[in-house]
Design an enzyme around this catalytic site. Structure first.
Site, PDB file in Angstrom:
ATOM      1  N   ASP A 140      -0.011  -3.737   6.423  1.00 18.95           N
ATOM      2  CA  ASP A 140      -0.539  -3.142   7.660  1.00 18.95           C
ATOM      3  C   ASP A 140      -1.988  -3.546   7.937  1.00 18.95           C
ATOM      4  OD1 ASP A 140       1.852  -1.852   7.998  1.00 18.95           O
ATOM      5  OD2 ASP A 140       1.077   0.172   7.684  1.00 18.95           O
ATOM      6  N   HIS A 195       5.227  -4.578  10.574  1.00 21.95           N
ATOM      7  CA  HIS A 195       5.674  -3.852  11.775  1.00 21.95           C
ATOM      8  C   HIS A 195       5.886  -4.805  12.950  1.00 21.95           C
ATOM      9  CE1 HIS A 195       5.088   0.398  10.561  1.00 21.95           C
ATOM     10  NE2 HIS A 195       4.101  -0.072   9.808  1.00 21.95           N
ATOM     11  N   ASP A 244       5.982   4.927   4.913  1.00 25.28           N
ATOM     12  CA  ASP A 244       6.919   4.002   5.564  1.00 25.28           C
ATOM     13  C   ASP A 244       6.983   2.650   4.834  1.00 25.28           C
ATOM     14  OD1 ASP A 244       4.255   3.667   6.599  1.00 25.28           O
ATOM     15  OD2 ASP A 244       5.060   2.414   8.205  1.00 25.28           O
ATOM     16  N   HIS A 245       6.231   2.525   3.752  1.00 20.55           N
ATOM     17  CA  HIS A 245       6.283   1.320   2.905  1.00 20.55           C
ATOM     18  C   HIS A 245       6.818   1.623   1.510  1.00 20.55           C
ATOM     19  CE1 HIS A 245       3.748  -1.125   5.730  1.00 20.55           C
ATOM     20  NE2 HIS A 245       3.567   0.097   6.170  1.00 20.55           N
ATOM     21  N   HIS A 283       0.852  -1.197   0.000  1.00 15.04           N
ATOM     22  CA  HIS A 283       0.000   0.000   0.000  1.00 15.04           C
ATOM     23  C   HIS A 283       0.880   1.236   0.000  1.00 15.04           C
ATOM     24  CE1 HIS A 283       0.837  -0.415   4.292  1.00 15.04           C
ATOM     25  NE2 HIS A 283       0.269   0.736   4.547  1.00 15.04           N
ATOM     26  N   HIS A 313      -7.571  -0.577   5.902  1.00  9.13           N
ATOM     27  CA  HIS A 313      -6.498   0.267   6.468  1.00  9.13           C
ATOM     28  C   HIS A 313      -6.391   1.472   5.537  1.00  9.13           C
ATOM     29  CE1 HIS A 313      -2.711   1.515   8.238  1.00  9.13           C
ATOM     30  NE2 HIS A 313      -2.064   1.327   7.114  1.00  9.13           N
ATOM     31  N   HIS A 367       1.422   3.952   1.914  1.00  9.18           N
ATOM     32  CA  HIS A 367       1.987   4.737   3.028  1.00  9.18           C
ATOM     33  C   HIS A 367       3.502   4.891   2.903  1.00  9.18           C
ATOM     34  CE1 HIS A 367      -1.667   4.259   5.911  1.00  9.18           C
ATOM     35  NE2 HIS A 367      -1.737   5.357   5.182  1.00  9.18           N
TER      36      HIS A 367
HETATM   37 ZN   LIG Z   1       0.006   1.736   6.468  1.00 10.37          ZN
END
Ligand SMILES: [Zn+2]
Length: 258
Positions: A128, A166, A57-58, A53, A111, A55
């Site tokens: 996530d 995570h 941090d990905h 996805h 999410h 985001h």
């Molecule tokens: Zn995420």
């Protein structure tokens, strides 16, 4: 055959590397630096990037990785994710020729809207949406969508190894215990998790069986969970309140403030 190695990144992210002794594919590279260091140390060439996805941090390391390796980026397109070169949607298959791996793609919104999972032989990369003993926040879409996505993952075979993005297991288990103080599987997993973290080891992958036994978000029909939420006044006793979705929604809301 291939191995799967966790590359710790950012605060508490894991970038998963699927690799043999020559080639690697990475999942959700939020930072390029640790990925380049891993490839260099192992003498591996990057073949592709998988993205669950959008985001940051990905995805934050994708541009820098592609300056070094001009590789395809597989994921679901979104106006806020311009990294994807090869779009994957529900029902698509992704074949990684170099590694001899094939993945089935399912869409798991709840999410964020553009979230997908990569389901391989006995493994799932679920970003996530499903975490060790927990689930992602409901940023976009409805609780019903997140619940449905989790149920789809829960239907994978029990032995499926779950590669989440995570290291949240310990914190999630504190919430799981609050939901189900008498669940022996939760207590056992807390002990195991404490041992792993004390030894500076990661708590993943888990398995679908372990998640079904300990993850409250997959256990919304358990009487103890329903009782806990009712005793705390977090759900009403009407049919709507105690429906599986009603319990899930109340629990997800409680977790946001836990
Ligand atoms: Zn995420």
């Amino acid at each position: 055959m291939f191995d799967i190695t966790a590359i710790p990144a950012l605060q508490d992210n894991y970038i998963w590397a699927i690799h043999d002794d020559r080639h690697a594919v990475v999942v959700d590279p939020g930072d390029a630096t640790p990925v380049l260091a891993f490839l260099d140390a192992q003498g591996l060439l990057l073949d592709a990037i998988l993205c669950t996805h959008r985001h940051h941090d990905h995805t934050g390391g994708i541009a820098e990785l592609r300056e070094v390796y001009n590789v395809p980026v597989y994921g679901r397109r979104h106006p806020n994710n311009l990294h994807i070169t090869d779009e994957l949607r529900e029902g698509d298959k992704l074949k990684l020729e170099g590694l001899g791996a094939q993945f089935d793609i399912i869409e798991i919104p709840g999410h964020v809207d553009d979230h997908i999972a990569f389901i391989g032989p006995g493994i799932v990369f679920c970003g996530d949406v499903l975490f060790g003993a927990g689930c992602g926040r409901n940023f976009e879409g409805t609780p019903a969508q997140l619940h449905h996505s989790l149920q789809r993952l829960a239907q994978l075979p029990d032995t499926t190894r779950v590669y989440c993005a995570h290291e949240y297991t310990a914190a999630n288990l504190r919430f799981a215990l609050a939901c189900e103080p008498d669940n022996p599987a939760v207590k056992q997993r807390i002990a195991t998790t404490q041992q792993l973290r004390a030894a500076n080891q990661i708590t993943l992958p888990s398995t679908i069986a372990l998640e079904k036994a300990t993850n409250p978000f997959l256990r919304c029909t358990q009487p103890e969970i329903i009782r806990t939420l009712q005793q705390r006044g977090l759900t009403d006793t009407s049919e709507r309140g105690v429906s599986e979705l009603g319990i899930f929604t109340a629990m997800r809301e409680w977790k946001n403030h836990f």
